[in-house]
Design a protein around this motif. Structure first.
Motif, PDB file in Angstrom:
ATOM      1  N   ASN A  93     -69.064  24.591  30.229  1.00 19.40           N
ATOM      2  CA  ASN A  93     -69.853  24.748  29.001  1.00 19.40           C
ATOM      3  C   ASN A  93     -69.509  23.661  27.981  1.00 19.40           C
ATOM      4  O   ASN A  93     -70.369  23.223  27.224  1.00 19.40           O
ATOM      5  N   GLU A  94     -68.259  23.209  27.949  1.00 21.07           N
ATOM      6  CA  GLU A  94     -67.877  22.122  27.039  1.00 21.07           C
ATOM      7  C   GLU A  94     -68.526  20.807  27.477  1.00 21.07           C
ATOM      8  O   GLU A  94     -68.963  20.011  26.638  1.00 21.07           O
ATOM      9  N   ILE A  95     -68.584  20.581  28.773  1.00 20.10           N
ATOM     10  CA  ILE A  95     -69.237  19.381  29.293  1.00 20.10           C
ATOM     11  C   ILE A  95     -70.715  19.399  28.912  1.00 20.10           C
ATOM     12  O   ILE A  95     -71.271  18.395  28.464  1.00 20.10           O
ATOM     13  N   PHE A  96     -71.351  20.554  29.068  1.00 18.59           N
ATOM     14  CA  PHE A  96     -72.767  20.679  28.731  1.00 18.59           C
ATOM     15  C   PHE A  96     -73.010  20.431  27.241  1.00 18.59           C
ATOM     16  O   PHE A  96     -73.977  19.768  26.862  1.00 18.59           O
ATOM     17  N   ASP A  97     -72.139  20.944  26.402  1.00 20.18           N
ATOM     18  CA  ASP A  97     -72.332  20.839  24.949  1.00 20.18           C
ATOM     19  C   ASP A  97     -72.011  19.461  24.393  1.00 20.18           C
ATOM     20  O   ASP A  97     -72.561  19.069  23.360  1.00 20.18           O
ATOM     21  N   ASN A  98     -71.111  18.711  25.052  1.00 22.50           N
ATOM     22  CA  ASN A  98     -70.567  17.510  24.416  1.00 22.50           C
ATOM     23  C   ASN A  98     -70.745  16.210  25.186  1.00 22.50           C
ATOM     24  O   ASN A  98     -70.331  15.163  24.696  1.00 22.50           O
ATOM     25  N   LEU A  99     -71.332  16.263  26.361  1.00 24.42           N
ATOM     26  CA  LEU A  99     -71.381  15.054  27.179  1.00 24.42           C
ATOM     27  C   LEU A  99     -72.819  14.737  27.585  1.00 24.42           C
ATOM     28  O   LEU A  99     -73.556  15.612  28.039  1.00 24.42           O
ATOM     29  N   GLY A 100     -73.206  13.489  27.407  1.00 21.93           N
ATOM     30  CA  GLY A 100     -74.499  13.036  27.904  1.00 21.93           C
ATOM     31  C   GLY A 100     -75.692  13.494  27.084  1.00 21.93           C
ATOM     32  O   GLY A 100     -75.558  14.109  26.029  1.00 21.93           O
ATOM     33  N   VAL A 101     -76.870  13.167  27.608  1.00 18.97           N
ATOM     34  CA  VAL A 101     -78.132  13.551  26.972  1.00 18.97           C
ATOM     35  C   VAL A 101     -78.953  14.357  27.973  1.00 18.97           C
ATOM     36  O   VAL A 101     -78.920  14.099  29.175  1.00 18.97           O
ATOM     37  N   ALA A 102     -79.691  15.338  27.474  1.00 14.67           N
ATOM     38  CA  ALA A 102     -80.494  16.188  28.343  1.00 14.67           C
ATOM     39  C   ALA A 102     -81.650  15.399  28.951  1.00 14.67           C
ATOM     40  O   ALA A 102     -82.248  14.555  28.287  1.00 14.67           O
ATOM     41  N   VAL A 103     -81.949  15.681  30.213  1.00 15.83           N
ATOM     42  CA  VAL A 103     -83.100  15.074  30.876  1.00 15.83           C
ATOM     43  C   VAL A 103     -83.914  16.173  31.550  1.00 15.83           C
ATOM     44  O   VAL A 103     -83.380  17.199  31.964  1.00 15.83           O
ATOM     45  N   HIS A 104     -85.213  15.941  31.659  1.00 14.27           N
ATOM     46  CA  HIS A 104     -86.099  16.898  32.314  1.00 14.27           C
ATOM     47  C   HIS A 104     -85.867  16.842  33.823  1.00 14.27           C
ATOM     48  O   HIS A 104     -85.525  15.796  34.377  1.00 14.27           O
TER      49      HIS A 104
END
Length: 199
Positions: A93-104
């Motif tokens: 969940n920390e990786i999801f919240d703080n790393l990278g940019v969302a892509v479709h």
């Protein structure tokens, strides 16, 4: 729409280009390829249940899911130092919240991170998308995070969701994809500009 809100563009809008470091121009492909290459090197290594933030990060003692991803990205960063990876990340969940940019999901590329949720309340699992294999199916490399199992290649399952089975959304289908970024060195003239660019 009222005319005062319509901008009179005389030429077609140009594709948006992300600002990048000169030595990283064209390197996005190589960074993604290196991430997948490193990850595939650990297929068959032991998986382990999550036993705290200081465990599950070792290829000999076993990987939990987020420990595997963090380990692979740390190895990739040793080759590409501008790959953005904060030192304090440990859980999915920390990786999801703080790393990278969302892509479709229709825009994912190999090297992107794939996230799952067991109950739909928070991110509970993460893997690395490695593209389509010879059978034309999409695959993810991940650690199951279970004692006695191994890091493996698994199909990226995206199935229709029965009306009365919402759990399938979280157990079988990914709930998000993120693309990693590289750091852009600061420049006093770049005020209010994000200092990262997707790979």
């Amino acid at each position: 729409i009222h005319n005062q809100y319509v901008l009179p563009f005389k030429e077609p809008l140009q594709e948006v280009k992300f600002l990048r470091e000169p030595d990283l121009l064209g390197e996005e492909f190589n960074i993604r390829r290196k991430i997948v290459e490193i990850a595939t090197n650990y297929i068959g290594y032991p998986a382990t249940n999550y036993r705290g933030p200081h465990n599950g990060l070792d290829p000999e003692r076993g990987f939990d899911c987020s420990g595997f991803v963090i380990y692979v990205l740390m190895q990739a960063r040793s080759v590409f130092p501008l790959l953005y990876l904060p030192d304090n990340l440990r859980h999915a969940n920390e990786i999801f919240d703080n790393l990278g940019v969302a892509v479709h999901e229709n825009q994912i590329k190999y090297g992107d991170l794939v996230f799952y949720s067991r109950k739909g309340l928070t991110i509970t699992h993460v893997g690395i998308y490695c593209g389509e294999i010879t059978d034309g199916k999409k695959y993810v490399i991940h650690s199951p995070g279970v004692d006695g199992k191994c890091v493996k290649l698994t199909r990226l399952i995206e199935e229709p969701i029965p009306i009365n089975d919402s759990s399938q959304l979280y157990n079988k289908n990914p709930v998000g994809f993120k693309r990693l970024t590289t750091i852009i060195k600061s420049n006093p003239e770049w005020k209010h500009r994000w200092n990262q660019a997707p790979i």
